[in-house]
Design a protein around this motif. Structure first.
Motif, mmCIF file in Angstrom:
data_model
loop_
_atom_site.group_PDB
_atom_site.id
_atom_site.type_symbol
_atom_site.label_atom_id
_atom_site.label_comp_id
_atom_site.label_asym_id
_atom_site.label_seq_id
_atom_site.Cartn_x
_atom_site.Cartn_y
_atom_site.Cartn_z
ATOM 1 N N GLY A 41 26.639 -0.482 10.114
ATOM 2 C CA GLY A 41 25.606 0.019 9.227
ATOM 3 C C GLY A 41 24.957 -1.088 8.402
ATOM 4 N N TYR A 42 23.728 -0.865 7.985
ATOM 5 C CA TYR A 42 22.986 -1.862 7.213
ATOM 6 C C TYR A 42 21.829 -1.181 6.466
ATOM 7 N N TRP A 43 21.250 -1.910 5.523
ATOM 8 C CA TRP A 43 20.083 -1.459 4.783
ATOM 9 C C TRP A 43 18.846 -2.187 5.291
ATOM 10 N N ILE A 44 17.730 -1.453 5.416
ATOM 11 C CA ILE A 44 16.471 -2.066 5.838
ATOM 12 C C ILE A 44 15.343 -1.487 4.999
ATOM 13 N N GLY A 45 14.288 -2.276 4.809
ATOM 14 C CA GLY A 45 13.182 -1.846 3.975
ATOM 15 C C GLY A 45 12.479 -0.602 4.495
ATOM 16 N N LYS A 46 12.181 0.297 3.583
ATOM 17 C CA LYS A 46 11.418 1.501 3.924
ATOM 18 C C LYS A 46 9.985 1.140 4.299
ATOM 19 N N TYR A 47 9.501 0.045 3.723
ATOM 20 C CA TYR A 47 8.136 -0.420 3.950
ATOM 21 C C TYR A 47 8.142 -1.906 4.321
ATOM 22 N N GLU A 48 7.042 -2.355 4.908
ATOM 23 C CA GLU A 48 6.813 -3.780 5.064
ATOM 24 C C GLU A 48 6.654 -4.414 3.681
ATOM 25 N N VAL A 49 6.990 -5.686 3.567
ATOM 26 C CA VAL A 49 6.797 -6.398 2.301
ATOM 27 C C VAL A 49 5.306 -6.422 1.980
ATOM 28 N N THR A 50 4.982 -6.008 0.763
ATOM 29 C CA THR A 50 3.589 -5.885 0.355
ATOM 30 C C THR A 50 3.082 -7.156 -0.321
ATOM 31 N N GLN A 51 1.766 -7.230 -0.441
ATOM 32 C CA GLN A 51 1.151 -8.391 -1.087
ATOM 33 C C GLN A 51 1.548 -8.510 -2.555
ATOM 34 N N LYS A 72 -1.022 -3.335 0.588
ATOM 35 C CA LYS A 72 -1.139 -3.736 1.985
ATOM 36 C C LYS A 72 -0.018 -4.723 2.308
ATOM 37 N N PRO A 73 0.386 -4.789 3.574
ATOM 38 C CA PRO A 73 1.440 -5.749 3.918
ATOM 39 C C PRO A 73 0.950 -7.182 3.754
ATOM 40 N N VAL A 74 1.807 -8.039 3.256
ATOM 41 C CA VAL A 74 1.477 -9.454 3.237
ATOM 42 C C VAL A 74 1.388 -9.944 4.673
ATOM 43 N N SER A 138 -3.805 -1.764 6.629
ATOM 44 C CA SER A 138 -3.913 -0.618 5.718
ATOM 45 C C SER A 138 -2.704 -0.575 4.800
ATOM 46 N N ASP A 139 -2.816 0.189 3.711
ATOM 47 C CA ASP A 139 -1.696 0.346 2.787
ATOM 48 C C ASP A 139 -0.448 0.806 3.532
ATOM 49 N N VAL A 140 0.699 0.280 3.139
ATOM 50 C CA VAL A 140 1.952 0.694 3.764
ATOM 51 C C VAL A 140 2.242 2.157 3.413
ATOM 52 N N GLY A 141 2.948 2.834 4.316
ATOM 53 C CA GLY A 141 3.417 4.186 4.026
ATOM 54 C C GLY A 141 2.362 5.262 4.070
#
Length: 224
Positions: A41-51, A72-74, A138-141
């Motif tokens: 098991g591991y943790w991962i971001g719900k979203y891409e890293v944003t600007q 928006k994603p960086v 576009s904006d994440v999520g």
């Protein structure tokens, strides 16, 4: 991240077995053969890293698409840039973020142990889950999430992984991390500017670690 006035929500992915890669008729050589992988098991971001997160940590924004860009994603970040960002973020937070391994990335994109076997991350209909075939990000999520509640693992920007690129073998693997050294690093997930066949959960991309593109960003894991 709260002391910077920002959040980076993460999703816990229960460990398990899955078939990594694809042997389908439309898959590429790089995706074959499919093979059994076991992950803890591991943790991962719900979203891409944003600007906004990148700028808060690094003091600048390298992205091309910066108009109304906070969510928006960086992009325009090399693999080396990502390592500098992660080192600084870890110093600020006392946590141990990292790029996901390629196997961690694909298992999460497939929906982990909740996977319904979709072609794209969360659906067989690409328009439900992915920004693609566009010029700008576009904006994440803002599309639908996958089975684990993770967004944009198909489309928007490709995401760097930690692994060096190599072709798959057939043997089962446990928590694979890729070869110790090669020439190119893996990125996954499809992006704007590419059509639907490039957005699938098994499609692989790779480039020199210094490579930058308006179609290439990152997502974080937590190291244990």
């Amino acid at each position: 991240l709260s002391r910077m006035g920002l959040e980076y929500p993460m999703v816990y992915v229960d460990g398990g077995l899955f078939l990594m890669g694809s042997d389908s008729e439309d898959s590429c050589k790089d995706e074959r053969p499919s093979h059994i992988v076991f992950l803890d098991g591991y943790w991962i971001g719900k979203y891409e890293v944003t600007q906004d997160l990148w700028e808060a940590v690094m003091g600048g924004n390298p992205s091309e698409n910066i108009i109304d860009g906070d969510r928006k994603p960086v992009e325009h970040v090399s693999w080396h840039d990502c390592q500098l960002f992660i080192d600084k973020l870890n110093s600020l937070t006392g946590l141990e973020f990292k790029l996901p391994t390629e196997a961690q990335w694909e298992f999460a994109a497939r929906g982990g142990d909740r996977s319904k076997g979709h072609r794209y991350s969360g659906s067989n209909s690409i328009d439900d889950v992915a920004w693609y075939g566009e010029y700008a990000t576009s904006d994440v999520g803002t599309k639908s999430p996958n089975e684990l509640g993770i967004y944009d693992m198909s489309g928007n920007v490709y995401e760097w992984c930690n692994d060096w690129f190599d072709y798959y073998g057939r043997r089962p693997e446990v928590n694979p991390v890729g070869p110790s050294e090669r020439y190119c690093r893996i990125f996954r997930g499809g992006s704007i500017g590419w059509e639907d066949e490039y957005q699938t959960v098994s499609r692989r991309g790779y480039a020199y670690p210094r490579y930058e593109s308006r179609r290439l960003g990152l997502r974080l894991c937590l190291k244990f």
